[in-house]
Design a protein around this motif. Sequence first.
Motif, PDB file in Angstrom:
ATOM      1  N   ILE A  62       0.810  -1.214   0.000  1.00 30.57           N
ATOM      2  CA  ILE A  62       0.000   0.000   0.000  1.00 30.57           C
ATOM      3  C   ILE A  62       0.844   1.264   0.000  1.00 30.57           C
ATOM      4  N   GLY A  63       2.118   1.150   0.280  1.00 29.40           N
ATOM      5  CA  GLY A  63       2.974   2.332   0.291  1.00 29.40           C
ATOM      6  C   GLY A  63       4.414   1.947   0.071  1.00 29.40           C
ATOM      7  N   GLU A  64       5.162   2.861  -0.532  1.00 28.26           N
ATOM      8  CA  GLU A  64       6.571   2.586  -0.792  1.00 28.26           C
ATOM      9  C   GLU A  64       7.415   3.582  -0.015  1.00 28.26           C
ATOM     10  N   ALA A  65       8.535   3.116   0.497  1.00 26.93           N
ATOM     11  CA  ALA A  65       9.437   3.974   1.248  1.00 26.93           C
ATOM     12  C   ALA A  65      10.096   4.976   0.309  1.00 26.93           C
ATOM     13  N   PRO A  66      10.299   6.205   0.780  1.00 27.50           N
ATOM     14  CA  PRO A  66      10.966   7.184  -0.083  1.00 27.50           C
ATOM     15  C   PRO A  66      12.416   6.789  -0.340  1.00 27.50           C
ATOM     16  N   GLN A  67      12.873   7.073  -1.542  1.00 28.74           N
ATOM     17  CA  GLN A  67      14.247   6.757  -1.905  1.00 28.74           C
ATOM     18  C   GLN A  67      15.179   7.805  -1.300  1.00 28.74           C
ATOM     19  N   LYS A  68      16.366   7.375  -0.921  1.00 29.09           N
ATOM     20  CA  LYS A  68      17.357   8.295  -0.388  1.00 29.09           C
ATOM     21  C   LYS A  68      17.907   9.155  -1.522  1.00 29.09           C
ATOM     22  N   VAL A  69      18.029  10.430  -1.248  1.00 36.33           N
ATOM     23  CA  VAL A  69      18.588  11.352  -2.226  1.00 36.33           C
ATOM     24  C   VAL A  69      20.025  11.641  -1.823  1.00 36.33           C
ATOM     25  N   ILE A  70      20.945  11.344  -2.713  1.00 32.64           N
ATOM     26  CA  ILE A  70      22.360  11.579  -2.449  1.00 32.64           C
ATOM     27  C   ILE A  70      22.835  12.662  -3.400  1.00 32.64           C
ATOM     28  N   GLN A  71      23.375  13.725  -2.846  1.00 33.84           N
ATOM     29  CA  GLN A  71      23.899  14.802  -3.674  1.00 33.84           C
ATOM     30  C   GLN A  71      25.414  14.801  -3.587  1.00 33.84           C
ATOM     31  N   TYR A  72      26.015  14.869  -4.733  1.00 35.22           N
ATOM     32  CA  TYR A  72      27.465  14.999  -4.809  1.00 35.22           C
ATOM     33  C   TYR A  72      27.775  16.417  -5.235  1.00 35.22           C
ATOM     34  N   ILE A  73      28.249  17.214  -4.331  1.00 32.07           N
ATOM     35  CA  ILE A  73      28.543  18.616  -4.619  1.00 32.07           C
ATOM     36  C   ILE A  73      30.070  18.770  -4.743  1.00 32.07           C
ATOM     37  N   THR A  74      30.490  19.330  -5.869  1.00 33.92           N
ATOM     38  CA  THR A  74      31.926  19.591  -6.067  1.00 33.92           C
ATOM     39  C   THR A  74      32.107  21.062  -6.377  1.00 33.92           C
ATOM     40  N   LYS A  75      33.265  21.566  -6.042  1.00 39.66           N
ATOM     41  CA  LYS A  75      33.569  22.981  -6.313  1.00 39.66           C
ATOM     42  C   LYS A  75      34.156  23.155  -7.675  1.00 39.66           C
TER      43      LYS A  75
END
Length: 79
Positions: free
Chosen positions: A66-79
């Motif tokens: 009846i429901g799905e767990a939210p997916q993890k959001v991974i951000q790769y920030i580079t300068k």
Amino acid sequence: MKKIILFSLFIASTLFAAKEDFQGCIELKLSEAKSIISCPSGDYEVTFALNRDKRDMVEEPNIVKIGEAPQKVIQYITK
């Protein structure tokens, strides 16, 4: 000696097989026939067959996601 080892293996396997909990899951019992199980992978509605006003553990329950767990959001920030 063989009989003792075989007997201990049999007992150990039945003890571990009888464990009915799910790792990381929580059961919310709505009635004897219906439950909602919340797991890290999502939420499930489980409907059991009744046998003399108790859950029939022989017959397979009906499971609906009846429901799905939210997916993890991974951000790769580079300068």
